[in-house]
Each structure stands twice: as C-alpha cells, then as structure tokens.
Design a protein around this motif. Structure first.
Motif, short mmCIF file in Angstrom:
data_model
loop_
_atom_site.label_atom_id
_atom_site.label_comp_id
_atom_site.label_asym_id
_atom_site.label_seq_id
_atom_site.Cartn_x
_atom_site.Cartn_y
_atom_site.Cartn_z
N ASN A 1 2.41 -1.87 -10.36
CA ASN A 1 1.38 -1.75 -9.34
C ASN A 1 0.46 -2.96 -9.42
OD1 ASN A 1 2.22 0.70 -8.36
ND2 ASN A 1 0.87 1.88 -9.67
N GLN A 2 0.06 -3.46 -8.26
CA GLN A 2 -0.87 -4.58 -8.24
C GLN A 2 -2.29 -4.06 -8.43
OE1 GLN A 2 -0.23 -6.91 -4.71
NE2 GLN A 2 1.79 -7.57 -5.39
N GLN A 3 -3.13 -4.87 -9.07
CA GLN A 3 -4.49 -4.46 -9.37
C GLN A 3 -5.38 -4.47 -8.13
OE1 GLN A 3 -5.34 -3.29 -12.38
NE2 GLN A 3 -3.21 -3.58 -12.93
N SER B 1 -2.55 1.10 -3.67
CA SER B 1 -2.19 -0.19 -4.25
C SER B 1 -0.76 -0.53 -3.84
CB SER B 1 -2.32 -0.16 -5.77
OG SER B 1 -1.40 0.77 -6.31
N SER B 2 -0.44 -1.79 -3.93
CA SER B 2 0.89 -2.27 -3.60
C SER B 2 1.72 -2.37 -4.88
CB SER B 2 0.81 -3.63 -2.93
OG SER B 2 0.04 -3.55 -1.75
N ASP C 1 -3.81 5.51 -4.74
CA ASP C 1 -4.90 4.54 -4.66
C ASP C 1 -4.64 3.41 -3.66
OD1 ASP C 1 -2.91 3.19 -5.97
OD2 ASP C 1 -4.08 2.74 -7.77
N ILE D 1 -6.36 -4.33 -4.03
CA ILE D 1 -5.95 -3.67 -2.78
C ILE D 1 -5.82 -4.77 -1.71
CG2 ILE D 1 -6.56 -1.95 -1.04
CD1 ILE D 1 -6.00 -0.82 -3.85
N SER D 2 -4.68 -4.81 -1.07
CA SER D 2 -4.40 -5.88 -0.10
C SER D 2 -4.74 -5.44 1.31
CB SER D 2 -2.92 -6.25 -0.16
OG SER D 2 -2.58 -6.67 -1.44
N ALA E 1 0.81 -1.22 0.00
CA ALA E 1 0.00 0.00 0.00
C ALA E 1 0.84 1.27 0.00
CB ALA E 1 -0.97 -0.01 1.17
#
Length: 145
Positions: free
Chosen positions: A84-86, A64-65, A62, A88-89, A57
């Motif tokens: 960026n990962q799609q 995102s990670s 946004d 949210i973790s 994060a």
C-alpha cells in the motif's frame, strides 16, 4: 498470500463471520495450489526487466493505492513486491508514477548487485508500465510540477 494474511491479521482481535469465511477460503486456495511454484531456469538472455503497476484508491479502508513490481532476470522472476502506498493520490497517474519509481529503485539495486558479482547484462535494464500518462511523465520533466 501475504496480502490476504495482512488483511486478516488486522482483524484478529475481533474477527467476524466474514473474516473467518475469508480465512477458510484462503486455506482452501492454499490446499488446491500446493503443487504450484516458481521455476528458476538458466536464462537464455541476461536481460533485466521490471514490470510496474498500481491500483488507484482500491483499498476501501483508507482509499490508499496499491503498487507492485516484478523483476525478471531473463525469464526467471527474481524479485517482487506489492504494498500500500503511504500517500493518498488525487489522480491515477500519481500511484503509477510512485510504482515506477519503486520499480526503478529495485531494478537499479539488482543491477548494481549483479555488476558487483561480475554478472554482465546483455542489455540495459528495462522498465515496463501500462499507464501511458505515467510513461510520458517520466520522459518529459516539464510535467513534474
């Protein structure tokens, strides 16, 4: 370089003073590192190694990670990716595990390519990760729920 350009391009329509200052700083960085590069050598060993990491994060736009991996053939860097990962973790383990999955996929593809080219590896491919929980998750399938 790609990350910085990607960030700056998002604000091309209405750049602020901060964006222009960032661009100038980036250009100064490029000018100062013009003689840096990646050296490819004949490897002493033919081992394939991937290094995987994620930043939970960190993107404040946004939340995102960001995940990244590097693949080495011997001591030479042959493949890398940062994105960026799609999703949210909700915990730091999720992006690390996704980064491991991406690194494993890339490593598998490169290993398959080298096998087709009759380039034999002296050892099985190795993936390295700095997150102990994500490593445990890959070894124990009970935790996958």
């Amino acid at each position: 370089m790609a990350f910085t350009i990607n960030k700056l391009v998002k604000f091309m329509q209405r750049p602020t003073t901060n964006h222009l200052n960032s661009l100038k700083r980036f250009i100064r960085y490029l000018k100062g590192t013009i003689f840096h590069g990646i050296l490819l050598q004949k490897p002493a060993s033919s081992a394939l190694t991937a290094h995987s990491d994620a930043d939970w994060a960190r993107n404040k736009d946004d939340y995102s990670s960001t995940s990244a991996h590097l693949v080495y053939y011997g001591s030479s860097l042959i493949s890398w990716k940062s994105s960026n990962q799609q999703a949210i973790s909700r915990s730091s383990i999720e992006p690390e595990y996704r980064a491991l999955a991406n690194a494993a996929s890339e490593l598998s593809w490169i290993h398959s390519l080298l096998t087709e080219l009759d380039v034999n590896s002296s050892m099985p491919p190795l993936i390295l990760c700095d997150n102990l929980c994500a490593t445990y998750l890959t070894h124990n399938h009970v935790y996958h729920t």
